[in-house]
Design an enzyme around this catalytic site. Structure first.
Site, PDB file in Angstrom:
ATOM      1  N   TYR A  22       0.862  -1.182   0.000  1.00 55.78           N
ATOM      2  CA  TYR A  22       0.000   0.000   0.000  1.00 55.78           C
ATOM      3  C   TYR A  22       0.897   1.230   0.000  1.00 55.78           C
ATOM      4  O   TYR A  22       1.844   1.320   0.786  1.00 55.78           O
ATOM      5  CB  TYR A  22      -0.887  -0.009   1.247  1.00 55.78           C
ATOM      6  CG  TYR A  22      -1.773   1.205   1.399  1.00 55.78           C
ATOM      7  CD1 TYR A  22      -2.798   1.465   0.497  1.00 55.78           C
ATOM      8  CD2 TYR A  22      -1.587   2.092   2.464  1.00 55.78           C
ATOM      9  CE1 TYR A  22      -3.624   2.577   0.645  1.00 55.78           C
ATOM     10  CE2 TYR A  22      -2.413   3.200   2.625  1.00 55.78           C
ATOM     11  CZ  TYR A  22      -3.425   3.440   1.713  1.00 55.78           C
ATOM     12  OH  TYR A  22      -4.236   4.536   1.873  1.00 55.78           O
TER      13      TYR A  22
ATOM     14  N   LYS B 289       5.156   9.174   8.761  1.00 52.28           N
ATOM     15  CA  LYS B 289       4.959   8.619  10.108  1.00 52.28           C
ATOM     16  C   LYS B 289       5.980   9.124  11.130  1.00 52.28           C
ATOM     17  O   LYS B 289       5.873  10.251  11.577  1.00 52.28           O
ATOM     18  CB  LYS B 289       4.884   7.096  10.023  1.00 52.28           C
ATOM     19  CG  LYS B 289       3.672   6.665   9.122  1.00 52.28           C
ATOM     20  CD  LYS B 289       3.372   5.211   9.207  1.00 52.28           C
ATOM     21  CE  LYS B 289       2.343   4.770   8.180  1.00 52.28           C
ATOM     22  NZ  LYS B 289       0.983   4.672   8.649  1.00 52.28           N
TER      23      LYS B 289
ATOM     24  N   ASP C 145       9.533   2.691  -0.722  1.00 51.25           N
ATOM     25  CA  ASP C 145       8.560   3.396   0.123  1.00 51.25           C
ATOM     26  C   ASP C 145       8.853   3.033   1.570  1.00 51.25           C
ATOM     27  O   ASP C 145       8.592   1.916   2.019  1.00 51.25           O
ATOM     28  CB  ASP C 145       7.141   2.979  -0.284  1.00 51.25           C
ATOM     29  CG  ASP C 145       6.072   3.711   0.521  1.00 51.25           C
ATOM     30  OD1 ASP C 145       6.425   4.398   1.502  1.00 51.25           O
ATOM     31  OD2 ASP C 145       4.881   3.590   0.168  1.00 51.25           O
TER      32      ASP C 145
END
Ligand SMILES: Cc1ncc(COP(=O)(O)O)c(C=O)c1O
Length: 447
Positions: free
Chosen positions: A149, A276, A244
């Site tokens: 994702y 994050k 990523d």
């Protein structure tokens, strides 16, 4: 402030009913809604260290950690002090500031990127990276893996086409076929599929994007040498290798997953996305890479990219303070706490006779209620969702807030002390028995 609902309805239930009247599903990001496990999400009033307190006054050990960012635990005093001082100087200027320079320097110092650009979410980071890769290479095709994702970017919300190395179809209504017809979706950890796709489309591929170690189908580590193979394949075909690290960056290890095995395997990404942890609990993310590529971005180059709140001074202050506090000791603590929880969970599930597999990438881990190791998304879908739901609710009732989905990583922090860990360990045997009592159903994954 405590919320007092009318009558004797629990405050979380009353708030959820109000939320559903004004927000789709009552939440601002789908997994929060408990659709995968049933029941009512707890509305959190405050958080401190490893603990969440809901609007009814119940306390939970937090194993979500805001889906990764809270590496130091909640309301860390030094992060709060830095943020409070920053807020008194104003909250956004739309001009360059010192904290964003210092955060960029910190990221460049710790990771393989030479230059970095800030954005406000991981989605923006991957979206901008794809555009930059296309602008740099002059090619259009993007390769991704099923189960990875990368945020809700149209071109990446794609499902595999009718065969390996055929173009993707939209993964959700609202994404036009034209947005995914330049995306190839391949099975994770499958070198043959990658080789075949590059053999067929190599001169059209702008980039391959992969989670450095996938955490969004549960944690599925790359097989030894897989990232190096991807980097080399991209290089052989003049495509960019995009790693990523929105989830893994500064979380799986001090650098990210790259820091764990990059030096051993000798792979270096061309572009990297972060989010994050580097935002310290604020909306901040970034993408970076080789200077030669990054300099194609506006205003230096022709590839347009911008953002009103990009590099926001409060978010970058929180991120910078968090990264400076994220020492070797922090990672050693989180690693040890994760090992204790993994071991105890495996013991409890074994004692209850529940098939399970524990998988890790640095300090991140998942426990799949499945009897076979998970190498790719198809394997992950064999997890027993009904048993996970029973396990989850038993843990919640005993004061432990796990991710409300069987396909997520569990996150710990440096604030998970003995009391928090003991609370988790004490809850595991009953939760494992609850899972044993309701094994049986597997559905088609969450996305
Ligand atoms: C690996 C990865 N990339 C991108 C994203 C998207 O980030 P955001 O939710 O900040 O848009 C996520 C979110 O979980 C992620 O885990």
């Amino acid at each position: 402030m405590p919320y007092d609902p009318p009558g004797s309805v629990p405050a979380s239930e009353a708030l959820f009913a109000r939320a559903k009247a004004v927000t789709p599903g009552g939440v601002n990001s789908p997994v929060r809604a408990f659709n995968a496990v049933g029941g009512t999400p707890r509305f959190i009033r405050s958080a401190q260290g490893a603990w969440l307190t809901d609007v009814d006054g119940n306390e939970y050990v937090d194993l979500i950690c805001s889906w990764g960012p809270m590496l130091l635990g909640h309301a860390h005093p030094e992060v709060l002090a830095a943020v409070q001082a920053a807020v008194t100087r104003g909250t956004s200027y739309g001009t360059p500031t010192q904290p964003e320079v210092e955060l960029a320097e910190e990221i460049v110092r710790r990771t393989p990127v030479e230059e970095v650009r800030f954005v406000s979410s991981g989605t923006e980071a991957t979206m901008s990276t794809i555009r930059l890769a296309r602008g740099f290479t002059g090619r259009d095709v993007v390769v991704k893996f099923a189960g990875c994702y990368h945020g809700h970017v149209d071109a990446l919300l794609a499902s595999a086409g009718s065969g390996l190395a055929t173009f993707a179809v939209p993964g959700t209504p609202g994404v036009p076929a034209s947005s995914t017809e330049l995306t190839l979706v391949l099975p994770y950890n499958d070198r043959d599929a990658v080789a075949k796709a590059f053999a067929e489309y190599g001169d059209r591929i702008a980039c391959l994007i992969t989670e450095a170690a996938p955490g969004n189908m549960g944690v599925v580590p790359p097989e030894p040498g897989f990232n190096a193979f991807l980097a080399q394949t991209c290089r052989d075909h003049g495509a960019l290798f995009v790693s990523d690290e929105v989830m893994t960056g500064f979380r799986a290890s001090k650098q990210g997953h790259w820091g764990l095995d990059g030096k051993v395997e000798g792979w270096v990404p061309d572009l990297v996305t972060f989010g994050k942890v580097m935002g310290g609990g604020f909306p901040a993310a970034a993408f970076g890479g080789r200077a030669e590529i990054m300099r194609r971005l506006s205003p230096e180059g022709p590839v347009y990219q911008a953002g009103t709140l990009s590099g926001n001074p409060i978010a970058t202050t929180a991120g910078l303070t968090t990264l400076r506090l994220a020492t070797d000791e922090v990672y050693a603590h989180v690693d040890a706490a994760a090992s204790t929880v993994k071991r105890a969970a495996a013991e409890a599930l074994t004692a209850a006779g529940v098939p399970h597999v524990v998988q890790s990438a640095g300090t991140m881990f998942s426990i799949f209620l499945s009897d076979t190791p998970v190498r790719c998304f198809d394997d992950a879908r064999r997890t027993d969702e009904k048993a996970y739901a029973a396990f989850f609710h038993s843990m919640l009732d005993q004061g432990v807030y796990l991710p409300p989905s069987a396909y997520e990583a569990w996150f710990l922090s440096s604030a998970h002390d003995e009391r928090a860990i003991d609370t988790i360990l004490a809850a595991l045997p009953a939760a494992a028995r609850a899972a044993a009592a309701s094994t049986g159903s597997t559905t088609e994954g969450r996305r």
